[in-house]
Structures are given as C-alpha cells and as structure tokens.
Design a protein around this motif. Sequence first.
Motif, PDB file in Angstrom:
ATOM      1  N   PHE A  32      39.152  32.407  43.482  1.00  0.00           N
ATOM      2  CA  PHE A  32      38.129  33.379  43.865  1.00  0.00           C
ATOM      3  C   PHE A  32      37.744  34.270  42.691  1.00  0.00           C
ATOM      4  O   PHE A  32      36.587  34.679  42.564  1.00  0.00           O
ATOM      5  N   GLN A  33      38.699  34.528  41.798  1.00  0.00           N
ATOM      6  CA  GLN A  33      38.374  35.217  40.555  1.00  0.00           C
ATOM      7  C   GLN A  33      37.522  34.318  39.670  1.00  0.00           C
ATOM      8  O   GLN A  33      36.592  34.787  38.999  1.00  0.00           O
ATOM      9  N   LEU A  34      37.834  33.037  39.687  1.00  0.00           N
ATOM     10  CA  LEU A  34      37.045  32.053  38.951  1.00  0.00           C
ATOM     11  C   LEU A  34      35.606  32.014  39.467  1.00  0.00           C
ATOM     12  O   LEU A  34      34.645  32.006  38.687  1.00  0.00           O
ATOM     13  N   LEU A  35      35.443  32.019  40.771  1.00  0.00           N
ATOM     14  CA  LEU A  35      34.107  32.047  41.364  1.00  0.00           C
ATOM     15  C   LEU A  35      33.360  33.311  40.975  1.00  0.00           C
ATOM     16  O   LEU A  35      32.186  33.258  40.573  1.00  0.00           O
ATOM     17  N   GLN A  36      34.020  34.441  41.079  1.00  0.00           N
ATOM     18  CA  GLN A  36      33.370  35.734  40.841  1.00  0.00           C
ATOM     19  C   GLN A  36      32.972  35.940  39.384  1.00  0.00           C
ATOM     20  O   GLN A  36      31.870  36.430  39.105  1.00  0.00           O
ATOM     21  N   HIS A  37      33.839  35.567  38.462  1.00  0.00           N
ATOM     22  CA  HIS A  37      33.633  35.917  37.061  1.00  0.00           C
ATOM     23  C   HIS A  37      33.056  34.800  36.199  1.00  0.00           C
ATOM     24  O   HIS A  37      32.544  35.075  35.112  1.00  0.00           O
ATOM     25  N   LYS A  38      33.131  33.570  36.662  1.00  0.00           N
ATOM     26  CA  LYS A  38      32.670  32.450  35.845  1.00  0.00           C
ATOM     27  C   LYS A  38      31.662  31.549  36.552  1.00  0.00           C
ATOM     28  O   LYS A  38      30.513  31.436  36.134  1.00  0.00           O
ATOM     29  N   ILE A  39      32.097  30.905  37.631  1.00  0.00           N
ATOM     30  CA  ILE A  39      31.289  29.845  38.228  1.00  0.00           C
ATOM     31  C   ILE A  39      29.989  30.368  38.832  1.00  0.00           C
ATOM     32  O   ILE A  39      28.908  29.844  38.537  1.00  0.00           O
ATOM     33  N   LEU A  40      30.082  31.371  39.701  1.00  0.00           N
ATOM     34  CA  LEU A  40      28.858  31.867  40.351  1.00  0.00           C
ATOM     35  C   LEU A  40      27.875  32.483  39.358  1.00  0.00           C
ATOM     36  O   LEU A  40      26.668  32.179  39.436  1.00  0.00           O
ATOM     37  N   PRO A  41      28.300  33.335  38.421  1.00  0.00           N
ATOM     38  CA  PRO A  41      27.326  33.852  37.434  1.00  0.00           C
ATOM     39  C   PRO A  41      26.660  32.744  36.621  1.00  0.00           C
ATOM     40  O   PRO A  41      25.446  32.772  36.407  1.00  0.00           O
ATOM     41  N   ASP A  42      27.450  31.746  36.178  1.00  0.00           N
ATOM     42  CA  ASP A  42      26.864  30.646  35.407  1.00  0.00           C
ATOM     43  C   ASP A  42      25.911  29.823  36.256  1.00  0.00           C
ATOM     44  O   ASP A  42      24.827  29.418  35.797  1.00  0.00           O
ATOM     45  N   LEU A  43      26.297  29.558  37.489  1.00  0.00           N
ATOM     46  CA  LEU A  43      25.452  28.776  38.393  1.00  0.00           C
ATOM     47  C   LEU A  43      24.141  29.498  38.674  1.00  0.00           C
ATOM     48  O   LEU A  43      23.056  28.904  38.623  1.00  0.00           O
TER      49      LEU A  43
ATOM     50  N   VAL B 171      43.366   9.691  39.023  1.00  0.00           N
ATOM     51  CA  VAL B 171      42.864   9.671  40.399  1.00  0.00           C
ATOM     52  C   VAL B 171      41.380   9.330  40.421  1.00  0.00           C
ATOM     53  O   VAL B 171      40.950   8.415  41.124  1.00  0.00           O
ATOM     54  N   CYS B 172      40.580  10.069  39.647  1.00  0.00           N
ATOM     55  CA  CYS B 172      39.135   9.840  39.606  1.00  0.00           C
ATOM     56  C   CYS B 172      38.641  10.163  38.200  1.00  0.00           C
ATOM     57  O   CYS B 172      38.793  11.290  37.730  1.00  0.00           O
ATOM     58  N   ASP B 173      38.053   9.175  37.524  1.00  0.00           N
ATOM     59  CA  ASP B 173      37.641   9.356  36.137  1.00  0.00           C
ATOM     60  C   ASP B 173      36.205   9.864  35.987  1.00  0.00           C
ATOM     61  O   ASP B 173      35.666   9.907  34.885  1.00  0.00           O
ATOM     62  N   ARG B 174      35.604  10.300  37.094  1.00  0.00           N
ATOM     63  CA  ARG B 174      34.226  10.803  37.021  1.00  0.00           C
ATOM     64  C   ARG B 174      34.165  12.301  36.709  1.00  0.00           C
ATOM     65  O   ARG B 174      33.094  12.852  36.497  1.00  0.00           O
ATOM     66  N   PHE B 175      35.328  12.941  36.695  1.00  0.00           N
ATOM     67  CA  PHE B 175      35.386  14.382  36.437  1.00  0.00           C
ATOM     68  C   PHE B 175      36.115  14.672  35.132  1.00  0.00           C
ATOM     69  O   PHE B 175      36.978  13.904  34.706  1.00  0.00           O
ATOM     70  N   GLU B 176      35.767  15.807  34.533  1.00  0.00           N
ATOM     71  CA  GLU B 176      36.533  16.303  33.397  1.00  0.00           C
ATOM     72  C   GLU B 176      36.961  17.737  33.685  1.00  0.00           C
ATOM     73  O   GLU B 176      36.200  18.533  34.249  1.00  0.00           O
ATOM     74  N   PRO B 177      38.212  18.068  33.337  1.00  0.00           N
ATOM     75  CA  PRO B 177      38.713  19.420  33.608  1.00  0.00           C
ATOM     76  C   PRO B 177      38.167  20.431  32.618  1.00  0.00           C
ATOM     77  O   PRO B 177      37.964  20.130  31.440  1.00  0.00           O
ATOM     78  N   LYS B 178      37.927  21.647  33.077  1.00  0.00           N
ATOM     79  CA  LYS B 178      37.512  22.762  32.240  1.00  0.00           C
ATOM     80  C   LYS B 178      38.447  23.931  32.540  1.00  0.00           C
ATOM     81  O   LYS B 178      38.914  24.083  33.664  1.00  0.00           O
ATOM     82  N   ARG B 179      38.678  24.738  31.561  1.00  0.00           N
ATOM     83  CA  ARG B 179      39.594  25.865  31.734  1.00  0.00           C
ATOM     84  C   ARG B 179      38.867  27.176  31.510  1.00  0.00           C
ATOM     85  O   ARG B 179      38.069  27.317  30.582  1.00  0.00           O
ATOM     86  N   TYR B 180      39.141  28.136  32.374  1.00  0.00           N
ATOM     87  CA  TYR B 180      38.648  29.500  32.198  1.00  0.00           C
ATOM     88  C   TYR B 180      39.817  30.440  32.472  1.00  0.00           C
ATOM     89  O   TYR B 180      40.340  30.467  33.585  1.00  0.00           O
ATOM     90  N   LEU B 181      40.231  31.180  31.437  1.00  0.00           N
ATOM     91  CA  LEU B 181      41.431  32.000  31.518  1.00  0.00           C
ATOM     92  C   LEU B 181      42.599  31.135  31.983  1.00  0.00           C
ATOM     93  O   LEU B 181      42.928  30.154  31.340  1.00  0.00           O
ATOM     94  N   ARG B 182      43.214  31.434  33.114  1.00  0.00           N
ATOM     95  CA  ARG B 182      44.360  30.649  33.574  1.00  0.00           C
ATOM     96  C   ARG B 182      43.987  29.643  34.664  1.00  0.00           C
ATOM     97  O   ARG B 182      44.870  29.030  35.276  1.00  0.00           O
ATOM     98  N   SER B 183      42.703  29.463  34.898  1.00  0.00           N
ATOM     99  CA  SER B 183      42.252  28.595  35.987  1.00  0.00           C
ATOM    100  C   SER B 183      41.611  27.318  35.452  1.00  0.00           C
ATOM    101  O   SER B 183      41.065  27.293  34.348  1.00  0.00           O
ATOM    102  N   VAL B 184      41.701  26.276  36.263  1.00  0.00           N
ATOM    103  CA  VAL B 184      41.086  24.989  35.921  1.00  0.00           C
ATOM    104  C   VAL B 184      40.076  24.630  36.997  1.00  0.00           C
ATOM    105  O   VAL B 184      40.339  24.793  38.195  1.00  0.00           O
ATOM    106  N   PHE B 185      38.913  24.165  36.564  1.00  0.00           N
ATOM    107  CA  PHE B 185      37.921  23.629  37.493  1.00  0.00           C
ATOM    108  C   PHE B 185      37.421  22.318  36.906  1.00  0.00           C
ATOM    109  O   PHE B 185      37.749  21.953  35.766  1.00  0.00           O
ATOM    110  N   TYR B 186      36.639  21.578  37.674  1.00  0.00           N
ATOM    111  CA  TYR B 186      36.183  20.267  37.239  1.00  0.00           C
ATOM    112  C   TYR B 186      34.656  20.175  37.314  1.00  0.00           C
ATOM    113  O   TYR B 186      34.026  20.752  38.194  1.00  0.00           O
ATOM    114  N   GLN B 187      34.103  19.441  36.353  1.00  0.00           N
ATOM    115  CA  GLN B 187      32.686  19.103  36.363  1.00  0.00           C
ATOM    116  C   GLN B 187      32.523  17.606  36.093  1.00  0.00           C
ATOM    117  O   GLN B 187      33.414  16.963  35.547  1.00  0.00           O
TER     118      GLN B 187
END
Length: 282
Positions: A85-96, A260-276
């Motif tokens: 939720f910190q990832l959503l608030q500070h990184k993902i939602l603003p960028d999106l 598991v699935c090779d269509r995604f790549e991991p990204k890191r923001y601070l201590r969190s990981v998300f995938y694109q």
Amino acid sequence: MIKVTPEEMKILAGYIRNITGITLSQDKAYLIETRLSKLAEELGCATYSEFYYKARADATKSLERRIVDAVTTKETLFFRDQAPFQLLQHKILPDLIDARKKNRGSLPVPIRIWSAACSTGQEIYSVAIVLRELLPDFRSYNIKLLGTDISDEAIASASYGAYNQFEIQRGLPQDKLQKFFTKQGDRWRIKDEIRSLAMFKKANLLESLAGLGRFDIILCRNVAIYFTLEDRTKLFNKIASLLEPDGYLIIGSTEHLSGVCDRFEPKRYLRSVFYQLKGRKV
C-alpha cells in the motif's frame, strides 16, 4: 468428528483441487476434518466417501459451493503487510496517473484495479482508501475497482462491507476507521463513498478470466502459493493477458515469478518488489 482415511483424503484432495485449485497433501487431513466434518454430519454422512459422492451427485452444485466456502482460506486484514500500500501510494499510482494524464485533455483519468482472491474485501477497500486519500478530487478520475473470489460467502460479505471489532482492529489505523467507517450496532460498515468504488463478483482463477476486462494494476497476493506450479504458470499467464502493457502486478511478499511465468520482470522500489510485463511500451 468424522475421521478421514488416507484413501478418502486422496480422493477429496483431487476433488478440491479441481474445484478450487488448492493443493492439499496427505498431512493436511486435519484441515478436511476441521472444515468439512460439520457439513458432512449435517448431511447425515457417516464417512467422507459418502460425503464425496453426495457432492458429485448434486446437480445443483449447492453442496460444492458450500465446500468451497468451507475450505478456502479467508485469512485477510486491512492494509495487510503495509508495503504494497505504501508502494501504491508513493510509486505506482503517481506514475500511473502521470502516464494516463497524457493526451487526456479534460477527460477523466481511468484507473482500473483488480484484487484477485479478495476474500471478504479488506484488500480492495484498503486500496480504495489509499486512492481516496491520494486523490481529493475524484471527479477527475474514472475509478473502477474489482474484487473477485471463488467463495460466494466471501463475495457476499465483501459486497456488504461490514466488519466486526476483531476484523476492524486488524491493520486498520484508528484515524482511517473514524474517517471511512460508520458504527452499526456491534459492527463497522464502510462508508458509501468508498463502498461505491468497488464491485465484486465470483471468479475461479483456474477458469477463463477473459470476461473481467483489462487492468492497470492487479493484486494477486498469497493465493497462488496454494496452487501447483503448473496451475501457477497458467494463472500468471492469464493475468499477463489482462494487464495493460504499462500496468503493474503485485504479488505476496514471500512469492516470486522466477520459473513460474517468464512474461514478467521484477522491479524494486525501496524495500518492495512489483512486476511489469517484459518489452512493455514506455
């Protein structure tokens, strides 16, 4: 309590995997006994074999739905693990939002978020609260939040949006409780301004998900851990097909997609990981 034999456990485990995707090993016999014994006794079954055949013979599938409600894990809480939720608030939602605002003019900015295996709704309502606090003026946005779960019981509870004191105090800060919930008897119900942002529907993650639409953000946390590797691969390939090219996937903190699935790549923001998605358009 009716005891399950090794052979019955094998049969029931196969049946449960077919209808839910959940894999149960022989050492999980206690789960069968604690979660299904009352239902079996209610139906007058002396053994789990008899219970299994009754479920298979039920053309209405009402017993199957009750079994799904009984065996699915409904362990959830508001703002679970905090980091997403910190990832959503500070990184993902603003960028999106920055990306979606381009060339929109005066048109509302679309934000489409899906919570897979939403259980009783705490995760998607937590996302809605993050959005509400981040975006004071909702008129500039076209927000659609979807929560899906295989359990009819969970979906009904999530749609109503009312929680007892134990459920409320697990992860929900006091300031958010006062701001976004109203007291109704011995329960707390989420306010309409948040409730109206989310819709809920039943969905089996092992079946086709094509009818759900496409999403900018997908949360699929702590559910695929119960699946076989084959089923996890199928699930995340389906998720990849529902995600916008520049969208974001958030999975559980102890999960990964390597192998598991090779269509995604991991990204890191601070201590969190998300995938694109790999090769996404920038």
